[in-house]
Each structure stands twice: as C-alpha cells, then as structure tokens.
Design a protein around this motif. Structure first.
Motif, PDB file in Angstrom:
ATOM      1  N   LEU A  87       0.812  -1.221   0.000  1.00 37.58           N
ATOM      2  CA  LEU A  87       0.000   0.000   0.000  1.00 37.58           C
ATOM      3  C   LEU A  87       0.847   1.274   0.000  1.00 37.58           C
ATOM      4  O   LEU A  87       0.329   2.370   0.210  1.00 37.58           O
ATOM      5  N   ALA A  88       2.159   1.132  -0.230  1.00 38.79           N
ATOM      6  CA  ALA A  88       3.060   2.292  -0.099  1.00 38.79           C
ATOM      7  C   ALA A  88       2.643   3.455  -0.999  1.00 38.79           C
ATOM      8  O   ALA A  88       2.695   4.623  -0.573  1.00 38.79           O
ATOM      9  N   ASN A  89       2.240   3.154  -2.229  1.00 42.21           N
ATOM     10  CA  ASN A  89       1.839   4.238  -3.143  1.00 42.21           C
ATOM     11  C   ASN A  89       0.614   4.978  -2.606  1.00 42.21           C
ATOM     12  O   ASN A  89       0.533   6.206  -2.687  1.00 42.21           O
ATOM     13  N   TYR A  90      -0.330   4.222  -2.090  1.00 38.99           N
ATOM     14  CA  TYR A  90      -1.558   4.835  -1.566  1.00 38.99           C
ATOM     15  C   TYR A  90      -1.233   5.678  -0.332  1.00 38.99           C
ATOM     16  O   TYR A  90      -1.762   6.776  -0.155  1.00 38.99           O
ATOM     17  N   LYS A  91      -0.334   5.141   0.523  1.00 34.66           N
ATOM     18  CA  LYS A  91       0.058   5.891   1.728  1.00 34.66           C
ATOM     19  C   LYS A  91       0.734   7.192   1.319  1.00 34.66           C
ATOM     20  O   LYS A  91       0.480   8.251   1.898  1.00 34.66           O
ATOM     21  N   GLU A  92       1.641   7.101   0.329  1.00 35.09           N
ATOM     22  CA  GLU A  92       2.341   8.313  -0.113  1.00 35.09           C
ATOM     23  C   GLU A  92       1.359   9.326  -0.691  1.00 35.09           C
ATOM     24  O   GLU A  92       1.441  10.524  -0.398  1.00 35.09           O
TER      25      GLU A  92
END
Lengths: 308, 440
Positions: free
Chosen positions: A57-62
């Motif tokens: 989910l790193a992209n969504y978190k960023e």
C-alpha cells in the motif's frame, strides 16, 4: 422449449456474434483496468525491462498521507470536484437551452446545430490551441478587445484561479455539443400532440416545459448528467495544453498524467512513476464510481417516480 | 468443389513460398550486396535553430549515405521525456536527443527516485557507447560528467548552456542613456528608467512557466554562488528558504516578477519570447544562451548583448554564469539500425559538422577543437572561467515535499497568487520541510 435462434449449433450464434465485442472490451477496457489495479501496488516505472517490485500500500500511503505532497494531492482532488460541479451544471444547463432553441422551427437551425457541435470534432489539441491564440495577451483578439477598455488578457498564464476558470469555460465550450445533441434527440422523441394538448389546456411556456418537456426528457437528462460527471472528473488534456503543470490548477486526471510521465517537478529530469500514478488512478476511479453510482441511483429513483 | 479449390490454392501458395526460399539461397554471394535500405528514426525537441540545423544535416547525411533515410520527429521540450520513454519502450526510435544527464542522487538524499535517464539505462534501453571512436572528439570531462553512468558511456553531450544571463537591447540602452547594470540596484534603476520612457523592461515566455523561474536562476546564483552546497544545505537543514539570505532573494524575485516583467509576459510561449525581444520593443530578456540564434534569426540586424543576472549589490557576486550540460545523443539499445545510428553520431561528431551545430544553436562547445564563433559565444566568453553548474542540475526534491518547495519567481503575482515575500518564504520552507520530515 422455444429457442429464438433455433436448435443445434445455430443456438450459439448470438454468443459467437457477441464474442468479438466482448473480447475487444476485455483487451481494451477491462484488461488495462485490472493491470492498473495491480500496478498500483508496485513501483513500476512503465519502462520496459525495468524491475518491478511489490510495494503493497506504499503508493496509496504516499498519495494520501505523506507530507505536504499528500495535502496538495487532496487539494487537487477537491479541485477536481469543483471542476466537475461547474462543468456539469453549466454544460448541462447550456446544452439543454441550446437544444431547445435549435429544436425550434427557425431559419438556419441546421447551421447553428453544426456550429455548436463543431468543437467536438476539433479534438483537445486544436481546441486548446484555438483558445491559446484567442487569449494571447500580446495582440490576440481578446487582448485587442479588452484594450479598448484598458483591460488585459492575461488569463491562461495569470493567477491560477483565473486560469482554472478559463479551463472550465473552454471545457464547456468543447463538449457542450454532445450534451446538446443528446437533448435534441430526446426533444425530437416527444410527440407534438402532447404540446398541442397542453396549449389547448391553457398551459404557459413554463408549465409546458416543466410538465411535458422535462419529465419526458428524463432518459436524456440521465445520460447527459452521467456523461458530464464522468467526463469532467476524468478531464486532463485541456489542462495540459492550456496551462501545463502549474501550482493551484492541477486536477486529479492531469496529476496522474504528470506523475506517470515525470512532469511533476517542471524539470526535464524527473522520474517516471507509473506505479504511483496507477494508485492515483484507482483513487480517481473510486471517486468516479461513487459519484457515478450515487447519481445513477438518484436518477433511477426519479425516473421510477415519474413513470408511476 | 470449394474444398478442392482451397486445397489447390494451399498447395500453390506453399510451393511458391518454398521456391522463393530456395531462390533466395540461390542468390550469388560473390557480388557485394547493395547497401540495405534503412530508415533511421530520430527524436529531437523543438528548438527552431536546432531543428533547422538538423534538417540540413539530415539532408547532407542522406546524400552521403543514400541507403539511409532519416525520419526525424520533433516534440515540445516538455514532452520529450514522455515521448522518449514510450518510443524507447516500443523500440520505435533509434537516436534520441536527451536532456539533463545529471541530477544523480547524492549520499545525503534519502528515498529519492533515480532520474529518468538512469531508469532507462537500468532497464537496458540505452546503448553502451563506450569505446566508440567518435567519443574522442569530445572533452573527456563532458563525457565523464554528462554521459557516463557506472563507468560506461551512454550519451555524447553536445554542449553547455548558461541560463542565468540577461539579453539586453543595445540600441535602447544607448538611446535612453542607461548603463549596462552590474548590480541589483543598477538593474532596478535601469528598469525604472525604461518604464518611465514607456518601454517594457523585460520579457519572457511566461505561458510555459519555466522561462520565468529559470530566468531568475541568476538571482538565486548571486545569493548562493555554490549551488551544490546550496542543495546539500537544503537537504541537511543548514540552509533554509526562509532564512535571512533567502528572504533577500524572495524580495528581489518579487520585484523581478511584478515590476520588471512586461504586462502580458504570462501569455508569451517560451519559443515566441526571442522574437518578442528581437522586435526591439523590450529592453531586456532574461534567458538561456540557446535563445541567441533565435534572436538573430528573427532580426539579423538587431544589436544585443548578454550579461550575468546582477542579482547582488556586490558586483563580484554577479560575475558567475550558471548553467548546465544541455542536450546529448543517446542510442536505443535494441535498435535494429545500430550501424546507421552509430554512423549518424559519427558524422554528427565530425568537427566541421559539430562546429556548424554549435554555431547554429549557440551552445558552449564540448569538443575541444570547436570555436566560440557565434554572437552569444562572444558574449559569454569573458565569463566562461566563472561558469558553474546550476541548482537545477543538483536538485532532487524529497518525496512528500509540497508543490511550493522550489525557488521559483512564478509564485509571485501576476504569475502566481503570492505577494508577500516573507509569507511565501515560510510557505516554501514549510513545503520542503514536510518532505524532509517525511523521509527521515
């Protein structure tokens, strides 16, 4: 059992005839959509041969939670909704008004129908160039006209909210033809006897519109509202051509393009981030889905109420 | 009946293919085969003098090598990286004009993405040019600094440019008795004089955005002459966009955007600005050295000069020209036309052709034998000892930094919405700090 297409292998002919369309849909629409969903959980750059890693989910978190950039993203999301609201309401209202005018038995109505529809044929690049030249502040037609009143034509390169308002106006100009044509088709399906009956009953023009035209235009209203909402939420081409990547003007559609193709910093050396852009696309998709389904639900209830 | 017909047709087609294949093998090999027809696909960005030169060069190249047809596509500079990526990925291009072989991640930078050229190399899409004979024609330092990655050469850099200078209209300066400014105060006074005389002080391509903020990079350079140290300071926190030095820069940037730029500059496209300046209507034009040939082309008799942006009140701080290594050639790693592509670069790198190129585009050459024989070359020659690589070539923003985390004059009215330098300085530092905090 009654088979419409007969027995034996001919029974399958409708499915065979549908197959090319279904395959086309899978390859052109559903496949890329599913791939985008998968990409959104990776660090894909879009470059053939580059290593792609699963990042969860790193992209969504960023996009949603990281630093000031996430707040800027949410501002772009808000701006997208503002853009959608103004484009949808004005384009809808103007399209209906113009359709009703060119539906009258007026001289030269075919010319005006063509004139209002023409921007659609031009395509976004020509539409953008036409307006860039028209608004050119050093000697463009608008600049010359405004100069008569001591005013200037610094619209597209001026303050962001002014440039943004102009993109709204140009988006409406560019797409109103479609709205008009759909309404025009709807208006032409209304039997003239109903208008005659209303007039015999002594209805004034407003009563004719509200009790005859408007209810019977429901299918066109539903189609136009849905198309306008989805189209304006996904808009980005005119932003690219008219104003480029400028603070305070980005909508989500353009942000996705700029991020995916390394144009966010204004530098020619920024990175390609298509995994990250894919996560923004999914967020935009969810926004379109929620707004589209809500609108559809409301419109269908309204249609059912009218049909009762 | 129809089945028989299909059978006969199938046999005929199969026999024809077989005989054709046999026939091909039977071609005598003792004669040298005619040179294979090749279409070489070249991608360049829109820069009118460069495109004009390339069209002429391609014509001569095709005359010399009649079996090669050059198919050159020209795209807007803002679109070059996008088109490069898509066409390289599709293996639909052979030779590409690539910008900014710089911006490598530094050890003090955390969680930054590699720049796009590095991504393309890592993906194996750019050809290793190490050892190619034409590399010897170029400065070793240019090959090393703007073409080498992990010990291999991937780009030949075609020249350096400065973007921190100002073009000035010699006739207007003489007619209005204005001295060429060497300090910020003199620049402000010069602008006031011109404005009083009804002459716009400066023009630039505001519609594209970047010409306005790049035009003020000289101002940034006069405040922070060591731009590598500036970038490191911003990342490590020893320099802030709202400290005392930076505040002076913001105050001056506001004057530059609000008072020095002509009304209507926000609507001028980047490639139209040289023509506007060459029309003689404007006194000054902050911009890169690449505009010199375009100004000459627009008005050959127009008299202009080029000076470093005098952003400081100490003339010694204004002696630097900041710039970058500009475009270079790269070759697609998987090109089916490798020989033609390398031949193209070999011909281009021929000292006579390269000299014609730098004469056409006004670059500061990266071939040691080339001369600075252009008008812009003569103007920058006195400052070449003070040439420095600029901020833009070092900076990579931390992830999470806001959209205002840059030293851009375009934030000020009339290009943006800000009109208070202190408030803007705090906002810019806040946007940067948010990113620095996010990647800690």
């Amino acid at each position: 059992m009654n088979y419409h297409f007969g027995r034996g292998w001919t029974r399958w002919s409708p499915y065979l005839l549908l197959l090319p369309g279904i395959l086309f849909y899978f390859v052109i629409a559903l496949g890329p959509s599913l791939a985008t969903t998968v990409y959104s959980f990776t660090d894909a750059t879009g470059i053939k041969g580059a290593t792609v890693n699963w990042v969860g989910l790193a992209n969504y978190k960023e996009f949603l939670l990281m630093g000031q950039a996430s707040k800027d993203n949410l501002s772009a999301l808000g701006r997208t909704l503002v853009f959608c609201f103004f484009v949808t309401t004005i384009q809808f209202g103007l399209g209906l008004l113009v359709a009703m005018i060119v539906n009258q038995n007026l001289k030269g109505r075919n010319f005006f129908r063509t004139l209002y529809f023409m921007p659609i044929i031009l395509g976004a690049v020509i539409q953008g160039l036409v307006w860039s030249l028209f608004l050119y502040p050093l000697g463009g037609p608008m600049a010359k006209f405004l100069a008569l009143f001591g005013a200037r034509s610094e619209f597209l390169g001026g303050p962001p909210f002014v440039a943004f308002a102009w993109v709204i106006a140009i988006q409406i100009w560019a797409n109103m033809g479609t709205t008009m044509i759909i309404f025009l088709a709807g208006l032409q399906t209304i039997p003239s006897e109903l208008y005659e009956a209303a007039r015999i009953d002594g209805a004034n023009p407003w009563q004719v519109f509200s009790n005859v035209t408007w209810p019977l235009l429901t299918p066109s209203v539903n189609t136009n509202l849905t198309l306008n909402i989805i189209g304006s939420l996904q808009a980005w081409q005119l932003f690219l051509i008219l104003i480029g990547y400028r603070n305070g003007t980005q909508v989500l559609g353009y942000l996705i393009y700029a991020t995916g193709f390394g144009q966010t910093s204004g530098s020619v050396t920024s990175s390609f981030r298509q995994g990250y852009a894919a996560s923004a696309s999914i967020i935009l998709f969810l926004l379109v889905l929620v707004l589209g389904m809500t609108t559809n639900y409301i419109l269908q209830r309204r249609e059912a109420r009218i049909m009762e | 009946m129809s089945k028989k017909l299909y059978l006969v047709l199938t046999i005929v087609v199969a026999l024809s293919m077989l005989l054709t294949a046999c026939g091909a093998k039977a071609t005598p090999t003792s004669q040298p085969p005619a040179a294979e027809k090749v279409t070489l696909r070249v991608l360049v960005h829109q820069n009118p003098p460069m495109v004009a030169f390339m069209e002429e060069f391609n014509k001569k190249f095709q005359e010399k090598y009649p079996n090669i047809t050059v198919d050159m596509a020209v795209v807007n500079a803002n679109e070059l990286s996008t088109v490069t990526q898509t066409r390289l990925t599709a293996n639909d291009v052979d030779v590409v004009d690539m910008f900014g072989f710089a911006n490598g991640a530094q050890p003090y930078m955390k969680q930054v993405d590699p720049p796009n050229w590095q991504q393309l190399i890592d993906a194996g899409l750019l050809m290793d040019l190490t050892g190619q004979p034409f590399l010897k024609n170029y400065d070793a330092s240019a090959i090393q600094d703007a073409g080498t990655y992990n010990g291999k050469v991937y780009e030949i850099n075609l020249g350096r440019v400065s973007y921190s200078g100002i073009y000035y209209n010699k006739d207007l300066f003489t007619a209005n008795n204005v001295k060429v400014p060497t300090t910020w105060t003199e620049l402000v006074t010069a602008c006031e004089t011109f404005k009083t005389a009804g002459i716009p002080c400066m023009t630039a391509g505001g519609k594209d955005g970047w010409p306005i903020f790049v035009g003020a990079y000289g101002l940034l350079g006069s405040i922070y002459p060591d731009q590598a140290a500036l970038v490191e300071g911003l990342w490590t926190g020893s320099i802030k966009w709202n400290d005392a030095n930076s505040l002076v820069m913001w105050e001056r940037m506001q004057v530059y955007a609000r008072d020095m730029m002509e009304e209507g500059a926000s609507g001028i496209a980047g490639d139209a600005a040289p023509g506007r300046f060459a029309s003689g209507a404007v006194a000054m034009f902050p911009g890169g050295t690449w505009y010199g040939p375009a100004i000459d082309a627009a008005q050959p008799a127009f008299k202009w000069g080029y000076i470093p942006f005098p952003g400081s009140d100490n003339a010694d701080d204004n002696k630097y020209l900041f710039g970058k290594y500009d475009q270079g050639w790269v070759v697609a790693a998987k090109t089916p036309n490798k020989d033609a592509a390398l031949l193209y670069l070999t011909e281009f790198s021929d000292p006579a052709n390269y000299q014609a190129f730098v004469d056409a585009v006004g670059f500061i050459p990266t071939q040691p034998t080339a001369k600075l024989s252009t008008g812009i070359g003569a103007e920058v020659a006195p400052y070449l000892a003070n040439f420095r690589v600029g901020y833009e070539q070092y900076w990579i923003a931390p992830k999470g930094a806001g959209q205002f985390a840059n030293p851009w004059a375009t934030y000020f009215k009339p290009f943006g919405t800000d009109d208070d330098p202190k408030t803007l300085a705090d906002k810019v530092q806040g946007d940067l700090q948010a990113g620095l905090n996010a990647v800690k």
